[in-house]
Design a protein around this motif. Structure first.
Motif, PDB file in Angstrom:
ATOM      1  N   TYR A  33      56.542  17.484  56.073  1.00 38.96           N
ATOM      2  CA  TYR A  33      56.938  17.154  54.863  1.00 38.96           C
ATOM      3  C   TYR A  33      57.443  18.628  54.374  1.00 38.96           C
ATOM      4  O   TYR A  33      56.881  19.727  54.598  1.00 38.96           O
ATOM      5  CB  TYR A  33      55.879  16.811  53.820  1.00 38.96           C
ATOM      6  N   GLN A  34      58.660  18.640  53.992  1.00 43.86           N
ATOM      7  CA  GLN A  34      59.508  19.887  53.685  1.00 43.86           C
ATOM      8  C   GLN A  34      59.413  19.903  52.222  1.00 43.86           C
ATOM      9  O   GLN A  34      59.549  19.214  51.402  1.00 43.86           O
ATOM     10  CB  GLN A  34      60.976  19.910  54.178  1.00 43.86           C
ATOM     11  N   VAL A  35      59.108  21.306  51.825  1.00 41.65           N
ATOM     12  CA  VAL A  35      58.959  21.835  50.294  1.00 41.65           C
ATOM     13  C   VAL A  35      59.815  23.043  50.140  1.00 41.65           C
ATOM     14  O   VAL A  35      59.697  24.482  50.771  1.00 41.65           O
ATOM     15  CB  VAL A  35      57.477  22.009  50.014  1.00 41.65           C
ATOM     16  N   LEU A  36      60.641  22.856  49.081  1.00 46.43           N
ATOM     17  CA  LEU A  36      61.164  24.397  48.543  1.00 46.43           C
ATOM     18  C   LEU A  36      60.106  24.770  47.500  1.00 46.43           C
ATOM     19  O   LEU A  36      60.127  23.920  46.533  1.00 46.43           O
ATOM     20  CB  LEU A  36      62.345  24.106  47.861  1.00 46.43           C
ATOM     21  N   VAL A  37      59.552  25.773  47.714  1.00 46.35           N
ATOM     22  CA  VAL A  37      58.334  26.157  46.777  1.00 46.35           C
ATOM     23  C   VAL A  37      58.678  26.347  45.109  1.00 46.35           C
ATOM     24  O   VAL A  37      57.945  25.886  44.441  1.00 46.35           O
ATOM     25  CB  VAL A  37      57.584  27.448  46.944  1.00 46.35           C
ATOM     26  N   ASP A  38      59.783  26.948  45.032  1.00 43.44           N
ATOM     27  CA  ASP A  38      60.275  27.008  43.549  1.00 43.44           C
ATOM     28  C   ASP A  38      60.445  25.697  42.962  1.00 43.44           C
ATOM     29  O   ASP A  38      60.422  25.496  41.726  1.00 43.44           O
ATOM     30  CB  ASP A  38      61.905  27.888  43.677  1.00 43.44           C
ATOM     31  N   ARG A  39      60.804  24.775  43.721  1.00 41.26           N
ATOM     32  CA  ARG A  39      61.261  23.466  42.850  1.00 41.26           C
ATOM     33  C   ARG A  39      60.447  22.104  43.432  1.00 41.26           C
ATOM     34  O   ARG A  39      60.587  21.128  43.036  1.00 41.26           O
ATOM     35  CB  ARG A  39      62.385  22.871  43.753  1.00 41.26           C
ATOM     36  N   PHE A  40      59.135  22.353  43.859  1.00 37.84           N
ATOM     37  CA  PHE A  40      58.269  21.145  44.392  1.00 37.84           C
ATOM     38  C   PHE A  40      57.232  20.681  42.916  1.00 37.84           C
ATOM     39  O   PHE A  40      57.144  19.907  42.838  1.00 37.84           O
ATOM     40  CB  PHE A  40      57.365  21.783  45.483  1.00 37.84           C
ATOM     41  N   ALA A  41      56.575  21.750  42.508  1.00 35.69           N
ATOM     42  CA  ALA A  41      55.776  21.635  41.332  1.00 35.69           C
ATOM     43  C   ALA A  41      55.861  22.571  40.406  1.00 35.69           C
ATOM     44  O   ALA A  41      55.851  23.959  40.899  1.00 35.69           O
ATOM     45  CB  ALA A  41      54.168  21.140  41.949  1.00 35.69           C
ATOM     46  N   PRO A  42      55.869  22.475  39.097  1.00 39.13           N
ATOM     47  CA  PRO A  42      55.768  23.477  38.120  1.00 39.13           C
ATOM     48  C   PRO A  42      54.493  24.370  38.263  1.00 39.13           C
ATOM     49  O   PRO A  42      53.388  23.767  38.665  1.00 39.13           O
ATOM     50  CB  PRO A  42      55.882  22.984  36.731  1.00 39.13           C
ATOM     51  N   SER A  43      54.549  25.727  38.012  1.00 38.38           N
ATOM     52  CA  SER A  43      53.530  26.405  38.058  1.00 38.38           C
ATOM     53  C   SER A  43      52.813  26.264  36.833  1.00 38.38           C
ATOM     54  O   SER A  43      53.069  25.936  35.621  1.00 38.38           O
ATOM     55  CB  SER A  43      53.749  27.847  37.956  1.00 38.38           C
ATOM     56  N   ALA A  44      51.263  26.291  36.887  1.00 39.43           N
ATOM     57  CA  ALA A  44      50.308  26.292  35.923  1.00 39.43           C
ATOM     58  C   ALA A  44      50.417  27.575  34.912  1.00 39.43           C
ATOM     59  O   ALA A  44      49.586  27.641  34.048  1.00 39.43           O
ATOM     60  CB  ALA A  44      49.076  26.074  36.389  1.00 39.43           C
ATOM     61  N   HIS A  45      51.023  28.706  35.483  1.00 39.72           N
ATOM     62  CA  HIS A  45      50.973  30.084  34.980  1.00 39.72           C
ATOM     63  C   HIS A  45      52.463  30.570  34.483  1.00 39.72           C
ATOM     64  O   HIS A  45      52.728  31.677  34.848  1.00 39.72           O
ATOM     65  CB  HIS A  45      50.234  31.050  35.625  1.00 39.72           C
ATOM     66  N   LEU A  46      53.217  29.513  34.043  1.00 41.35           N
ATOM     67  CA  LEU A  46      54.561  29.944  33.877  1.00 41.35           C
ATOM     68  C   LEU A  46      54.970  31.171  32.990  1.00 41.35           C
ATOM     69  O   LEU A  46      55.769  32.070  33.508  1.00 41.35           O
ATOM     70  CB  LEU A  46      55.388  28.865  33.542  1.00 41.35           C
ATOM     71  N   HIS A  51      58.264  37.396  33.444  1.00 43.49           N
ATOM     72  CA  HIS A  51      58.856  38.637  33.621  1.00 43.49           C
ATOM     73  C   HIS A  51      59.299  38.884  35.011  1.00 43.49           C
ATOM     74  O   HIS A  51      60.112  39.881  35.418  1.00 43.49           O
ATOM     75  CB  HIS A  51      57.952  39.928  33.337  1.00 43.49           C
ATOM     76  N   LEU A  52      58.836  38.107  36.143  1.00 39.89           N
ATOM     77  CA  LEU A  52      59.539  37.963  37.284  1.00 39.89           C
ATOM     78  C   LEU A  52      60.894  37.298  37.502  1.00 39.89           C
ATOM     79  O   LEU A  52      61.299  37.312  38.727  1.00 39.89           O
ATOM     80  CB  LEU A  52      58.284  37.179  38.332  1.00 39.89           C
ATOM     81  N   TYR A  53      61.444  37.134  36.561  1.00 38.11           N
ATOM     82  CA  TYR A  53      62.847  36.218  36.586  1.00 38.11           C
ATOM     83  C   TYR A  53      63.658  37.088  35.696  1.00 38.11           C
ATOM     84  O   TYR A  53      64.280  36.421  34.882  1.00 38.11           O
ATOM     85  CB  TYR A  53      62.795  34.942  36.341  1.00 38.11           C
ATOM     86  N   PRO A  54      64.035  38.360  35.703  1.00 30.63           N
ATOM     87  CA  PRO A  54      64.857  39.195  34.852  1.00 30.63           C
ATOM     88  C   PRO A  54      66.283  38.996  35.046  1.00 30.63           C
ATOM     89  O   PRO A  54      66.962  38.389  36.263  1.00 30.63           O
ATOM     90  CB  PRO A  54      64.666  40.693  35.384  1.00 30.63           C
ATOM     91  N   ALA A  55      67.153  39.134  33.930  1.00 29.09           N
ATOM     92  CA  ALA A  55      68.686  38.742  34.026  1.00 29.09           C
ATOM     93  C   ALA A  55      69.107  39.664  35.257  1.00 29.09           C
ATOM     94  O   ALA A  55      68.793  40.795  35.451  1.00 29.09           O
ATOM     95  CB  ALA A  55      69.192  38.937  32.764  1.00 29.09           C
ATOM     96  N   PRO A  56      70.160  39.134  35.902  1.00 35.43           N
ATOM     97  CA  PRO A  56      70.912  37.835  35.645  1.00 35.43           C
ATOM     98  C   PRO A  56      70.177  36.606  36.146  1.00 35.43           C
ATOM     99  O   PRO A  56      70.803  35.434  36.095  1.00 35.43           O
ATOM    100  CB  PRO A  56      72.247  38.159  36.405  1.00 35.43           C
ATOM    101  N   LYS A  57      68.967  36.671  36.556  1.00 39.33           N
ATOM    102  CA  LYS A  57      68.163  35.479  36.968  1.00 39.33           C
ATOM    103  C   LYS A  57      67.845  34.680  35.722  1.00 39.33           C
ATOM    104  O   LYS A  57      67.836  35.357  34.793  1.00 39.33           O
ATOM    105  CB  LYS A  57      66.931  35.877  37.669  1.00 39.33           C
ATOM    106  N   ARG A  58      67.724  33.334  36.023  1.00 36.03           N
ATOM    107  CA  ARG A  58      67.487  32.478  34.975  1.00 36.03           C
ATOM    108  C   ARG A  58      66.311  31.519  35.206  1.00 36.03           C
ATOM    109  O   ARG A  58      66.369  31.019  36.450  1.00 36.03           O
ATOM    110  CB  ARG A  58      68.748  31.463  34.421  1.00 36.03           C
TER     111      ARG A  58
END
Length: 512
Positions: A33-46, A51-58
């Motif tokens: 079973y293949q998983v893209l960690v960013d897209r599999f399940a939303p974090s409980a500590h979003l 702050h880990l997603y500074p611009a130009p990241k969205r």
């Protein structure tokens, strides 16, 4: 009283050891079973992670779907490569009940090493987990949880190239005397002055033959490959393995096995698989994927597809293919529900994935029929709203996995093509006739009736068969090795000899 044939016993005992050895190796026929960690399940500590997603990241909302962006010259990536949905290793671990409930044996994660993009194929530091995902301790915890469930963990190793933002590359590019200079191939003849994967400026390639590079990546005792194996992972899927080549792959695989005997090394190889063994334990079987999809799309005649499959399996070898991942979609291809939108044909396609020799690789969300076209459409966040007991794709996936787990021949058996013209038909078999499975599929848009030749000397004439997909349904009986089968468009049958005695008698009494 059952009479035994000594000659048959000697033959069967010699074969039996082969199948028992295959069964003892977790890598053979495993369901992945293949998983893209960013897209599999939303974090409980979003909120704590924003702050880990500074611009130009969205950071996107989970309900949003990824769309094609624009090229950002200043950071040398496309904008959709730095759109994030916020999944992490902890959220993946929190959803293992779903994965285990499917019947999966192996969890495979796309790259988790520190990197700038969402896909993480541009590593900054292999020894560090990307902070959006967690830490090495989270990897250990995930591996331990999986092992407690009787499952394995495989990581994506992206060792052919790094990211241009990697500190060692930045140092090498700025200083010709840097000890890291020889880790990369600097040459003014290249468009960006250094060899990059497919000339993508964000992906400078590593000189993997360079001794310090080799030591860092996989050969040294504290190398990336070996240290993660000690952390508890069970194998590596190697990105663009065809670019790494036979010799380096073999060297890497040997070091992985030295560190952890029985570990798995699977290469992403968009090539004919035959000569890549034993440089890797298994390949990502894109050739079989293409044969299946082109056949169901009407681009490849059934008889030609059958010959191609037979040739590929004979050349590559069943033992190698059992460790190879057979996928119908992944993070680099449109999703199956988009490629094969017709539900009947899609079910036929999946049936072949779960019955041909190999380790079926399920891309997250395919079990619930998620759609998605070219990059980045196929990388949408997991549709947890579709995970319902009455969801037809989920029901079918579970049925296919249960079928494999119940049938030894589908997990570790050999392959034998059944003579046919308009139907794709083959047998998976072991040393026991009662375990043989005959798979018959009609990928055409017309009903087909055909007489097939079953080339198995143990199949008894007029002896009953049973349908493993529809127990209790009427089935044709073989007559002198010939079997007449009628299938509707997109129809499939999965048949097996019924060797159980009827009122005390079985014609299989001396050949089981």
């Amino acid at each position: 009283m059952t009479t035994q044939d000594p000659r048959a016993n000697r033959h069967d005992q010699a074969a039996a050891g082969r199948y028992e050895a295959r069964e003892a190796d977790w890598r053979n026929g495993a369901i992945v079973y293949q998983v893209l960690v960013d897209r599999f399940a939303p974090s409980a500590h979003l909120e704590a992670k924003r702050h880990l997603y500074p611009a130009p990241k969205r950071l996107r909302d989970w309900a949003e779907v990824p769309t094609q962006g624009q090229y950002l010259e200043d950071v040398k990536v496309w904008s959709h490569e730095i759109d994030f949905w916020g999944g992490d290793l902890a959220s993946t671990q929190a959803h293992l009940d779903h994965v285990q409930g499917l019947g999966v044996d192996v969890l495979y994660l796309n790259p988790i090493c520190s990197a700038y993009t969402n896909h993480k194929y541009d590593a900054l530091d292999y020894q560090q987990v990307s902070p959006e995902y967690g830490t090495r301790e989270d990897v250990k915890a995930l591996a331990a949880d999986l092992h407690g469930r009787g499952m394995k963990l495989v990581l994506d190793g992206v060792f052919n190239h790094m990211g241009r933002n990697a500190p060692i590359f930045q140092q090498a590019a700025a200083d010709a005397a840097s000890p890291y200079r020889a880790w990369f191939d600097f040459n003014p003849a290249y468009p960006s002055g250094v060899r990059c994967w497919y000339n993508a400026q964000n992906l400078p390639e590593l000189v993997m033959e360079h001794p310090p590079t080799r030591e860092h990546l996989y050969a040294g005792p504290d190398s990336v490959v070996r240290s993660y194996l000690r952390d508890g992972i069970d194998g590596w899927r190697l990105d663009v393995a065809h670019d790494i080549g036979f010799n380096v792959l073999e060297d890497l695989t040997q070091h992985a096995h030295d560190e952890k005997p029985g570990s798995l090394v699977v290469g992403e190889l968009w090539t004919y698989p035959q000569e890549w063994f034993p440089s890797v334990d298994g390949v990502m079987n894109f050739s079989t994927r293409e044969i299946i999809l082109r056949m169901v799309q009407g681009k490849l005649p059934v008889a030609t597809a059958a010959r191609m499959l037979n040739r590929l399996i004979a050349d590559a070898g069943v033992d190698n293919l059992l460790k190879s991942w057979l996928m119908l979609d992944n993070h680099d291809t449109p999703r199956l529900a988009t490629t094969v939108p017709d539900p009947t044909l899609r079910r036929l396609t999946q049936l072949l994935q779960f019955t041909l020799p190999g380790a079926p690789n399920l891309y997250y969300g395919s079990e619930v029929g998620m759609t998605g076209g070219d990059d980045p459409g196929m990388r949408a966040p997991m549709r947890w709203d579709l995970v319902r007991e009455d969801q037809p794709d989920l029901q079918w996936t579970r049925q296919l996995i249960a079928l494999r787990k119940a049938q030894r021949a589908l997990r570790v058996g050999d392959f034998r093509l059944i003579e046919s013209t308009r139907l794709l038909a083959f047998e998976r078999h072991t040393d026991r006739i009662g375990e043989s499975v005959f798979v018959i599929a009609n990928p055409s848009s017309e009903p087909v009736t055909e007489v097939l030749l079953l080339p198995n000397s143990k199949v008894m004439s007029n002896a009953p068969l049973r349908d493993l997909l529809a127990p209790g349904s009427a089935t044709p009986n073989p007559l002198a090795a010939l079997l007449e089968v009628s299938l509707p468009p997109g129809g499939v049958r999965v048949l097996q000899p019924d060797v159980a005695p009827i009122t005390g008698y079985s014609t299989y009494k001396r050949v089981q």
